[in-house]
Scaffold this active site. Structure first.
Site, PDB file in Angstrom:
ATOM      1  N   CYS A 148       0.794  -1.235   0.000  1.00 50.27           N
ATOM      2  CA  CYS A 148       0.000   0.000   0.000  1.00 50.27           C
ATOM      3  C   CYS A 148       0.825   1.283   0.000  1.00 50.27           C
ATOM      4  CB  CYS A 148      -0.933   0.005   1.199  1.00 50.27           C
ATOM      5  SG  CYS A 148      -2.007  -1.421   1.221  1.00 50.27           S
TER       6      CYS A 148
HETATM    7  C1  UGA Z   1      -1.012   0.793   5.416  1.00 53.45           C
HETATM    8  C2  UGA Z   1      -1.719   1.829   6.319  1.00 53.45           C
HETATM    9  O1  UGA Z   1      -1.096   1.840   7.606  1.00 53.45           O
HETATM   10  C3  UGA Z   1      -3.201   1.488   6.482  1.00 53.45           C
HETATM   11  O2  UGA Z   1      -3.844   2.513   7.241  1.00 53.45           O
HETATM   12  C4  UGA Z   1      -3.843   1.411   5.087  1.00 53.45           C
HETATM   13  O3  UGA Z   1      -5.216   1.068   5.162  1.00 53.45           O
HETATM   14  C5  UGA Z   1      -3.133   0.350   4.274  1.00 53.45           C
HETATM   15  O4  UGA Z   1      -1.728   0.704   4.174  1.00 53.45           O
HETATM   16  C6  UGA Z   1      -3.769   0.306   2.914  1.00 53.45           C
HETATM   17  O5  UGA Z   1      -3.686   1.302   2.196  1.00 53.45           O
HETATM   18  O6  UGA Z   1      -4.458  -0.663   2.615  1.00 53.45           O
HETATM   19  P1  UGA Z   1      -0.017  -1.655   5.824  1.00 53.45           P
HETATM   20  O7  UGA Z   1       0.444  -1.615   4.405  1.00 53.45           O
HETATM   21  O8  UGA Z   1      -0.690  -2.882   6.324  1.00 53.45           O
HETATM   22  O9  UGA Z   1      -1.064  -0.461   6.106  1.00 53.45           O
HETATM   23  O10 UGA Z   1       1.267  -1.418   6.714  1.00 53.45           O
HETATM   24  P2  UGA Z   1       1.778  -0.361   7.787  1.00 53.45           P
HETATM   25  O11 UGA Z   1       1.506  -0.857   9.145  1.00 53.45           O
HETATM   26  O12 UGA Z   1       1.350   1.008   7.440  1.00 53.45           O
HETATM   27  O13 UGA Z   1       3.356  -0.476   7.557  1.00 53.45           O
HETATM   28  C7  UGA Z   1       3.920  -0.109   6.292  1.00 53.45           C
HETATM   29  C8  UGA Z   1       5.430  -0.124   6.337  1.00 53.45           C
HETATM   30  O14 UGA Z   1       5.919   0.944   7.147  1.00 53.45           O
HETATM   31  C9  UGA Z   1       6.042  -1.401   6.925  1.00 53.45           C
HETATM   32  O15 UGA Z   1       7.114  -1.798   6.111  1.00 53.45           O
HETATM   33  C10 UGA Z   1       6.519  -0.985   8.293  1.00 53.45           C
HETATM   34  O16 UGA Z   1       7.616  -1.719   8.752  1.00 53.45           O
HETATM   35  C11 UGA Z   1       6.919   0.461   8.043  1.00 53.45           C
HETATM   36  N1  UGA Z   1       6.918   1.295   9.259  1.00 53.45           N
HETATM   37  C12 UGA Z   1       5.760   1.532   9.929  1.00 53.45           C
HETATM   38  C13 UGA Z   1       8.111   1.839   9.709  1.00 53.45           C
HETATM   39  O17 UGA Z   1       9.186   1.638   9.100  1.00 53.45           O
HETATM   40  N2  UGA Z   1       8.112   2.622  10.831  1.00 53.45           N
HETATM   41  C14 UGA Z   1       6.974   2.886  11.516  1.00 53.45           C
HETATM   42  O18 UGA Z   1       7.036   3.617  12.526  1.00 53.45           O
HETATM   43  C15 UGA Z   1       5.776   2.311  11.057  1.00 53.45           C
END
Ligand code: UGA
Length: 415
Positions: free
Chosen positions: A260
């Site tokens: 996403c």
């Molecule tokens: C993301 C959004 O958080 C959701 O709100 C949204 O609905 C979804 O995309 C979508 O568009 O369907 P998701 O892809 O499941 O959700 O993952 P996230 O939890 O956002 O994490 C994304 C990436 O960011 C991961 O690689 C994670 O490791 C990284 N991340 C996250 C960081 O490097 N640091 C952080 O503090 C948080």
């Protein structure tokens, strides 16, 4: 209510299962026969926390054709909208779904609302979806309504995110469309914002772009902190007490991946450029993220010559709690290691099988065996990595696994 869900991918299946659990009658439509068979056998064909349990408790009718979907009160379009080679969102599936729906809509007399849940760029529902639906001969606002209601589910906690949303957005063609959709949410305890269609489309993209920006921002601060001998995580903690900043999404590391954030950021950039606006901040967030994971390799090279070395990867998924490795930083890291002539071994509790399809040449092994490699890279913050014995090892950590600090040589990417 009687609901049809078109597309039983990640979003469609979770929403369908949750709405069934809440007492609605659900019909799921998907062109993939295997998925349909699995759902009809009450089995989740994809991994998501709590999903399997819910599917065992509810009855969902899954089918490969659109027959009868317009008998529903609401039809949710949840098909995939991946990036194409230019970074734009591919509308192939959504166009196909709208066309099939339009055929089924011909001659129907009952009123229903078609809701776009798939992520699309502003203007798509009005300019692409509605004209196709109108080919049915039905008149929008009279025979059927249209909403665009984006989904904010995070992998690994999608069921909880659906059941307890932070907000619900109804982009509505007209009041009647929004009123019908609001019947579905009357038991939810969340703020509801009603907007026009293109605003709703933008809220989704802007939300994901903001989360991406927050991550690239803290990673930039992290890279700087590392050089200055400051612990980024303490800095983030200190910043996070300020409610205007907030403490979430300030975990510095190897950058964001998944199906996403990178895709939606690219889509927003490309669609901006198409109307002659160059989004400099968004472009930098993306470019910065592309390079961040490779810092792990640079740090590793300070301690070991990579040619012929055994390098172990702990974690492959883009985040813990999922077997999804789409756009995972592990992909860039594995490619770079092969280019440097290293021998790569890997362990992931869930994503190894998926990763194997991309990298069959990697040896997939146990986490204990990874500890025997010449050096170890931590890619995903699986909780179980806090229980390993890193003493005597070389560890370069992209995710802040505190236990790994006991290694003989330990380096964090941003700390
Ligand atoms: C993301 C959004 O958080 C959701 O709100 C949204 O609905 C979804 O995309 C979508 O568009 O369907 P998701 O892809 O499941 O959700 O993952 P996230 O939890 O956002 O994490 C994304 C990436 O960011 C991961 O690689 C994670 O490791 C990284 N991340 C996250 C960081 O490097 N640091 C952080 O503090 C948080």
């Amino acid at each position: 209510m009687n609901i049809s869900v078109i597309g039983s991918g990640y979003v469609g299946l979770v929403i369908g299962a949750c709405l069934a659990k809440l007492g609605n009658t659900i019909t799921l439509v998907d062109t993939d026969k295997d998925r349909v068979a699995a759902i009809n056998n009450n089995v989740a064909y994809l991994y998501e926390v709590e999903l399997d349990e819910i599917l065992k408790q509810v009855h969902i009718e899954a089918r490969t054709d659109y027959r009868g979907v317009t008998d529903s009160d609401i039809i949710l379009i949840c098909v995939d909208t991946p990036s194409d080679e230019t970074g734009s969102i591919s509308l192939k599936s959504i166009i196909e779904a709208a066309e099939q729906l339009a055929e089924e809509m011909e001659g129907k007399e009952n009123y229903y609302v078609v809701v776009v849940k798939s992520t699309v760029t502003p203007g798509t529902t009005e300019e692409v979806v509605i004209p196709i639906l109108e080919k049915s001969g039905g008149k929008i606002g009279v025979d059927f309504g249209v909403c665009m209601s984006p989904e904010f589910l995070s992998e690994g906690k999608a069921v909880q995110d659906f059941m307890h949303p932070a907000r619900v957005i109804f982009g509505e063609y007209d009041k009647k469309s929004g009123d019908t959709l609001s019947n579905l949410y009357h038991n939810f305890n969340a703020p509801i914002l009603r907007t026009n269609l293109r605003t709703a489309e933008m809220i989704k993209l802007a939300s994901n772009a903001f989360l991406s920006t927050k991550i690239s921002f803290i990673n930039e601060i992290g890279n700087l902190c590392k050089q200055l001998g400051i612990d980024t995580y303490e800095v983030a903690k200190g910043m996070g007490f300020d409610e205007r900043i907030g403490s979430k999404f300030l975990n510095a590391g190897i950058g964001f991946g998944g199906s996403c954030l990178p895709k939606d950021l690219k889509a927003l950039i490309t669609s901006s450029e198409q109307i002659g606006y160059k989004p400099r901040i968004l472009q930098e967030v993306l470019d910065f993220n592309d390079k961040q994971a490779l810092r792990l390799i640079e740090l590793l090279k300070r301690h070991i010559a990579l040619k012929g070395a055994n390098i172990g990867l702990l974690g492959l998924s883009f985040k813990p709690g999922t077997n999804d490795m789409r756009d995972s930083s592990a992909i860039k890291i594995a490619q770079a290691l092969f280019q440097e002539g290293a021998i790569v071994k890997a362990y992931d509790p869930l994503a190894a099988e998926n990763f194997k399809r991309l990298f069959p040449q990697i040896e997939y092994t146990s986490k204990e065996d990874i500890l025997n490699c010449d050096a170890i890279l931590i890619i995903t913050e699986w909780e179980e990595f806090n229980n390993l014995d890193y003493k005597g090892k070389i560890v370069i950590d992209g995710r802040r696994i505190l236990k790994a600090k006991e290694a003989r040589i330990y380096e964090g990417i941003c700390w």
